[in-house]
Scaffold this active site. Structure first.
Site, PDB file in Angstrom:
ATOM      1  N   PHE A 157      87.079  40.405  44.417  1.00 21.22           N
ATOM      2  CA  PHE A 157      86.174  39.130  44.817  1.00 21.22           C
ATOM      3  C   PHE A 157      84.863  39.598  44.743  1.00 21.22           C
ATOM      4  O   PHE A 157      83.870  40.529  45.332  1.00 21.22           O
ATOM      5  CB  PHE A 157      86.207  39.036  46.322  1.00 21.22           C
ATOM      6  CG  PHE A 157      85.998  37.763  46.755  1.00 21.22           C
ATOM      7  CD1 PHE A 157      84.748  37.537  47.237  1.00 21.22           C
ATOM      8  CD2 PHE A 157      86.853  36.531  46.747  1.00 21.22           C
ATOM      9  CE1 PHE A 157      84.283  35.961  47.497  1.00 21.22           C
ATOM     10  CE2 PHE A 157      86.564  35.506  47.092  1.00 21.22           C
ATOM     11  CZ  PHE A 157      85.235  35.013  47.560  1.00 21.22           C
TER      12      PHE A 157
ATOM     13  N   ARG B 191      74.857  33.663  47.518  1.00 19.90           N
ATOM     14  CA  ARG B 191      74.552  33.043  46.080  1.00 19.90           C
ATOM     15  C   ARG B 191      73.088  33.489  45.657  1.00 19.90           C
ATOM     16  O   ARG B 191      73.025  33.733  44.469  1.00 19.90           O
ATOM     17  CB  ARG B 191      74.574  31.490  46.556  1.00 19.90           C
ATOM     18  CG  ARG B 191      75.761  30.856  46.629  1.00 19.90           C
ATOM     19  CD  ARG B 191      75.695  29.327  46.116  1.00 19.90           C
ATOM     20  NE  ARG B 191      76.804  28.451  46.785  1.00 19.90           N
ATOM     21  CZ  ARG B 191      78.070  28.340  46.447  1.00 19.90           C
ATOM     22  NH1 ARG B 191      78.316  28.675  45.138  1.00 19.90           N
ATOM     23  NH2 ARG B 191      78.824  27.526  46.787  1.00 19.90           N
TER      24      ARG B 191
ATOM     25  N   ASP C 286      79.391  32.690  45.755  1.00 14.23           N
ATOM     26  CA  ASP C 286      79.564  32.738  47.060  1.00 14.23           C
ATOM     27  C   ASP C 286      80.753  33.181  47.651  1.00 14.23           C
ATOM     28  O   ASP C 286      81.799  33.303  47.120  1.00 14.23           O
ATOM     29  CB  ASP C 286      79.156  31.403  47.614  1.00 14.23           C
ATOM     30  CG  ASP C 286      80.545  30.498  47.759  1.00 14.23           C
ATOM     31  OD1 ASP C 286      80.905  30.285  46.508  1.00 14.23           O
ATOM     32  OD2 ASP C 286      80.693  29.764  48.545  1.00 14.23           O
TER      33      ASP C 286
ATOM     34  N   LYS D 248      78.595  24.548  42.641  1.00 14.17           N
ATOM     35  CA  LYS D 248      77.231  25.109  42.619  1.00 14.17           C
ATOM     36  C   LYS D 248      77.316  26.405  42.149  1.00 14.17           C
ATOM     37  O   LYS D 248      76.028  27.134  41.740  1.00 14.17           O
ATOM     38  CB  LYS D 248      76.910  25.478  44.493  1.00 14.17           C
ATOM     39  CG  LYS D 248      77.066  24.026  45.105  1.00 14.17           C
ATOM     40  CD  LYS D 248      76.800  24.372  46.543  1.00 14.17           C
ATOM     41  CE  LYS D 248      77.048  23.319  47.577  1.00 14.17           C
ATOM     42  NZ  LYS D 248      78.442  23.452  47.919  1.00 14.17           N
TER      43      LYS D 248
ATOM     44  N   GLU E  99      80.005  27.588  33.234  1.00 10.24           N
ATOM     45  CA  GLU E  99      80.634  27.781  34.237  1.00 10.24           C
ATOM     46  C   GLU E  99      80.091  29.052  34.840  1.00 10.24           C
ATOM     47  O   GLU E  99      79.827  29.881  33.994  1.00 10.24           O
ATOM     48  CB  GLU E  99      82.190  27.704  33.932  1.00 10.24           C
ATOM     49  CG  GLU E  99      83.071  27.997  35.266  1.00 10.24           C
ATOM     50  CD  GLU E  99      82.883  27.188  36.494  1.00 10.24           C
ATOM     51  OE1 GLU E  99      81.863  27.242  37.150  1.00 10.24           O
ATOM     52  OE2 GLU E  99      83.841  26.256  36.937  1.00 10.24           O
ATOM     53  N   ASP E 100      80.451  29.561  36.110  1.00 13.54           N
ATOM     54  CA  ASP E 100      80.279  30.938  36.580  1.00 13.54           C
ATOM     55  C   ASP E 100      81.256  32.069  36.361  1.00 13.54           C
ATOM     56  O   ASP E 100      81.028  32.959  35.958  1.00 13.54           O
ATOM     57  CB  ASP E 100      79.646  31.001  37.838  1.00 13.54           C
ATOM     58  CG  ASP E 100      80.667  30.307  38.811  1.00 13.54           C
ATOM     59  OD1 ASP E 100      81.461  29.562  38.501  1.00 13.54           O
ATOM     60  OD2 ASP E 100      80.497  30.438  39.958  1.00 13.54           O
TER      61      ASP E 100
ATOM     62  N   ASP F  19      88.679  32.068  37.326  1.00 17.42           N
ATOM     63  CA  ASP F  19      89.635  32.775  38.106  1.00 17.42           C
ATOM     64  C   ASP F  19      90.869  32.487  37.794  1.00 17.42           C
ATOM     65  O   ASP F  19      91.752  33.062  36.702  1.00 17.42           O
ATOM     66  CB  ASP F  19      89.290  32.568  39.658  1.00 17.42           C
ATOM     67  CG  ASP F  19      90.158  33.500  40.767  1.00 17.42           C
ATOM     68  OD1 ASP F  19      90.889  34.085  40.140  1.00 17.42           O
ATOM     69  OD2 ASP F  19      89.741  33.718  41.702  1.00 17.42           O
TER      70      ASP F  19
END
Ligand code: PRP
Length: 182
Positions: free
Chosen positions: A155, A168, A162, A47, A103-104, A107
């Protein structure tokens, strides 16, 4: 977990809504130019990428198609579990098509690597990855063909990203206070 309000829980804003819009417009214009006659299939990794994806596709002044895949690697924790799970696969057959994976965040790079291998096995005509945020942790090279912003190893939440399902909908990207998730 001590979630209160975004105002309380965000340590600092990394990118404002305006900064994000400007960068997304640039990425969209470059993609539109590159894919002008190729009718790309834009693939949203749900998401987290949903907000970026919606803005990016609208910043592309060219014909395109949309599809969605849902994967999860984090569960409700702030650390990657190292396992990628497909929750909903694409509806489209991508064989012979020009695929752009949206993609957001990268990582560990695990999600992207997994999806690139999966999609490559389906024999698209071409494949490219666009990622809004890239962390340094996965060893220098971005792993994506185009990146919106390089970010520190912290983070981050907002603009689709989220923590345990929260934040979000923030219109900006911010660093989450440690006390929220520790
Ligand atoms: C997050 C994020 C990326 C992935 C990046 O997804 O959206 O897909 O983790 O981490 P990696 O590079 O270490 O694999 P998550 O599994 O939290 O699901 P979500 O997009 O539904 O929030």
């Amino acid at each position: 977990m001590r979630i209160t309000t975004p105002k309380n829980d965000i340590e600092r804003v990394l990118f404002t809504g305006e900064q994000i819009s400007e960068r997304v417009r640039e990425l969209g214009a470059a993609l539109a130019e590159e894919y002008r006659d190729r009718q790309p299939l834009m693939v949203c990794i749900l998401k987290g990428a949903s907000v970026f994806y919606a803005d990016l596709c609208r910043a592309m002044d060219c014909a395109l198609f949309m599809d969605f895949i849902a994967v999860s690697s984090y569960g409700a924790s702030s650390k990657s579990t190292g396992v990628v799970r497909i929750i909903k696969d694409l509806d489209s057959n991508i064989t012979g098509r020009h695929v752009v994976i949206v993609e957001d965040i990268i990582d560990s790079g695990l999600t992207l690597r997994y999806l690139e291998e999966l999609f490559a096995s389906r024999k698209p005509a071409s494949m490219k990855t666009v990622c809004l945020l890239d962390k340094p942790r996965h060893g220098g090279g971005s792993g994506a063909d185009a990146v919106g912003f390089d970010i520190p190893d912290e983070f981050v939440v907002g603009y689709g990203l989220d923590y345990a399902g929260h934040y979000r909908n923030l219109p900006y990207i911010g660093v989450l206070k440690k006390e929220v998730y520790e």
